[in-house]
Design a protein around this motif. Structure first.
Motif, PDB file in Angstrom:
ATOM      1  N   VAL A  57      25.678  46.928  45.927  1.00 56.24           N
ATOM      2  CA  VAL A  57      25.532  45.493  45.704  1.00 56.24           C
ATOM      3  C   VAL A  57      26.877  44.803  45.886  1.00 56.24           C
ATOM      4  O   VAL A  57      27.882  45.216  45.292  1.00 56.24           O
TER       5      VAL A  57
ATOM      6  N   GLU B 162      29.858  42.060  45.581  1.00 55.67           N
ATOM      7  CA  GLU B 162      30.473  41.454  44.403  1.00 55.67           C
ATOM      8  C   GLU B 162      29.838  40.121  44.015  1.00 55.67           C
ATOM      9  O   GLU B 162      29.603  39.841  42.839  1.00 55.67           O
TER      10      GLU B 162
ATOM     11  N   TYR C  43      26.503  40.915  42.252  1.00 56.16           N
ATOM     12  CA  TYR C  43      26.394  42.142  41.472  1.00 56.16           C
ATOM     13  C   TYR C  43      25.926  41.877  40.039  1.00 56.16           C
ATOM     14  O   TYR C  43      24.979  42.514  39.540  1.00 56.16           O
TER      15      TYR C  43
ATOM     16  N   THR D 219      25.787  53.251  36.199  1.00 55.85           N
ATOM     17  CA  THR D 219      26.877  52.605  36.932  1.00 55.85           C
ATOM     18  C   THR D 219      28.145  53.428  36.715  1.00 55.85           C
ATOM     19  O   THR D 219      28.173  54.349  35.889  1.00 55.85           O
TER      20      THR D 219
ATOM     21  N   ARG E 287      29.113  48.729  42.890  1.00 48.41           N
ATOM     22  CA  ARG E 287      29.630  47.405  43.207  1.00 48.41           C
ATOM     23  C   ARG E 287      30.605  47.534  44.389  1.00 48.41           C
ATOM     24  O   ARG E 287      31.495  48.398  44.373  1.00 48.41           O
TER      25      ARG E 287
END
Length: 467
Positions: free
Chosen positions: A272, A274, A277, A349, A371
């Protein structure tokens, strides 16, 4: 595994065991498939169409029973099991509709004069080794084009899917397939290796793990057999800054958590940019937290159990490794405390290269969200995988999406949708994700003899001189 067995992953209950084939039974299967080919290769195209059409009709007539069977065998929610049967029906009908056209002779322009055509003919008995995650679909996309080509089928299904395997064979029998045209065989891995090497088998198609593909390819290579291998994937789901985030989240849930994440082409790595995100992760977290997990027999259930306790064990080890090395659990991250093979829908994450989850395929309901700064970094991360099956791109800027699609090292790219499949679309990957293609007209072109038939121009008349 000594027995093919049904063990309900929703309850842990052992349902039924089936013995593996004897040496005599394996030889009988080979004899039947080889003998059937000698007739089926010369069968009228109309007869092949009729068989596939009748198979589709029987799948439709038995839809409810067939769906319930795989829900019991491997835990697929009943609504998704029914959709799998529908997909299978579309595949057999697709090849009944389009197969004759794919087999038309292709006329060539001959520089030296005369005529030439390329004719496509069956090769012989083809051995299929199929997995448990889509018990009907995986077989259909292999069997339908090959039967249309005039090949015959010897099929080894996954050990945990004996009842669906027998149901498929019964459908072909009831559809009037010639004896030996489609043969189910419950083999051990050792017997499968002998079948691949057998001179009567002319090709091998496997859908499964990278490890299994390497073994099959090695045996086939030693015996000069063609293979089609559809193996693992760690597909990227890229969300660009121009994406409709709400739509991207909807597709992300479908693409990752359908079939409990147990699909080779499922979205697995969410990359994804920035700019979106934070919004994406917040909405994705809310959506994943709301997934209905429960009894796969219930029509409202979206996610049931994983296929087996062993599958849960393997996924748990991968997630625990990531957590121990610093990954963040946003949602889930553990087993569900229920009998059977249950795991929570999970988002991770902060997954980094030293973690197994960074490079390995996660074959279950775990999404890894990365990210990245921009499109270039997204492409770099998406391509930083040994796998190359498919990818999804979410973007309202179709120029940017197509530009990225050209840069991705995969066999399939979908824009603004979840990864999926359809009878007319070629399916397959590159790199460690496999060799060859299935479905569409490309599925007709793998196991055929592309035969050239050339007729030379007439010889000029000869003038004889008689003294």
């Amino acid at each position: 595994m000594t027995f093919y067995a049904v063990s309900n992953p929703a309850t842990g209950e052992s349902v039924q065991e089936y013995p593996t084939a004897t040496t005599v039974e394996v030889e009988a299967a080979l004899i039947a498939a080889a003998a059937a080919f000698e007739n089926w290769r010369y069968s009228a195209i109309a007869d092949r169409v009729s068989l596939l059409r009748r198979v589709a009709e029987l799948y439709a007539a038995r839809r409810d029973t067939l769906a319930a069977t795989i829900t019991r065998e491997m835990g697929k929610p009943i609504s998704q099991a029914e959709l799998e049967v529908d997909l299978v029906i579309s595949i057999y009908n697709y090849y009944a509709d389009n197969g004759p056209g794919f087999l038309q002779d292709e006329a060539l322009n001959v520089v030296g004069g005369g005529t030439a055509v390329v004719r496509k003919e069956g090769l012989g008995p083809i051995f299929g080794i199929m997995p448990w995650n889509y018990p009907y679909y995986q077989v259909a996309r292999f069997a339908a084009p090959n039967l249309m080509n005039g090949n015959t089928i010897l099929l080894k299904h996954a050990p945990q899917c004996p009842e669906s395997a027998l149901a498929i064979e019964q459908i072909f029998r009831d559809a009037g397939a010639p004896h030996g045209a489609y043969v189910n065989i419950f083999t051990t891995n050792e017997q499968a290796a002998l079948i691949i090497a057998d001179r009567r088998i002319q090709g091998v198609s496997l859908t499964g793990s990278e490890r299994a593909g390497a073994v099959v390819a090695e045996i086939a290579g030693r015996n000069l057999k063609k293979v089609v291998l559809e193996l693992g994937g760690s597909d990227a789901f890229v969300v660009l800054e121009s994406a409709n985030v709400a739509h991207a989240v909807e597709q992300a849930v479908l693409g990752r958590f359908g079939n409990a994440g147990q699909a080779c082409n499922a979205a697995k790595r969410f990359i994804v940019t920035e700019a979106v995100y934070g919004d994406f992760l917040a909405q994705f977290t809310t959506a994943v937290s709301a997934i209905r997990v429960g009894d796969p027999r219930h029509p409202e259930t979206f996610m049931g159990p994983m296929s087996s306790v062993a599958a849960v064990d393997g996924l748990s080890e991968q997630v625990d490794d990531a957590i121990s090395k610093g990954a963040t659990v946003v949602v889930g991250g553990a087993r569900l405390d229920l009998p059977g093979a249950w795991y929570q829908p999970t988002i991770l994450t902060g997954v980094t290269p030293e973690m197994r989850a960074y490079t390995e395929e996660l074959f279950g309901p775990v999404a890894v969200v990365h990210r990245v700064e921009d499109e270039d970094e997204a492409v770099e991360l998406a391509n930083a995988s040994a796998y190359g099956l498919g990818a999804a791109i979410q973007s309202t800027d179709l120029v940017a999406a197509e530009r990225m699609a050209d840069r991705l090292q995969v066999g399939m790219v979908v824009v603004n949708a979840a990864p999926g499949t359809s009878a007319e679309l070629p399916f397959g990957g590159v790199k460690r994700s496999g060799i060859g293609r299935e479905l569409g007209k490309y599925g007709m072109e793998e196991f055929v003899n592309t035969k050239l038939i050339r007729i030379a121009p007439p010889l000029p008349p000869t003038t004889l001189s008689i003294d």
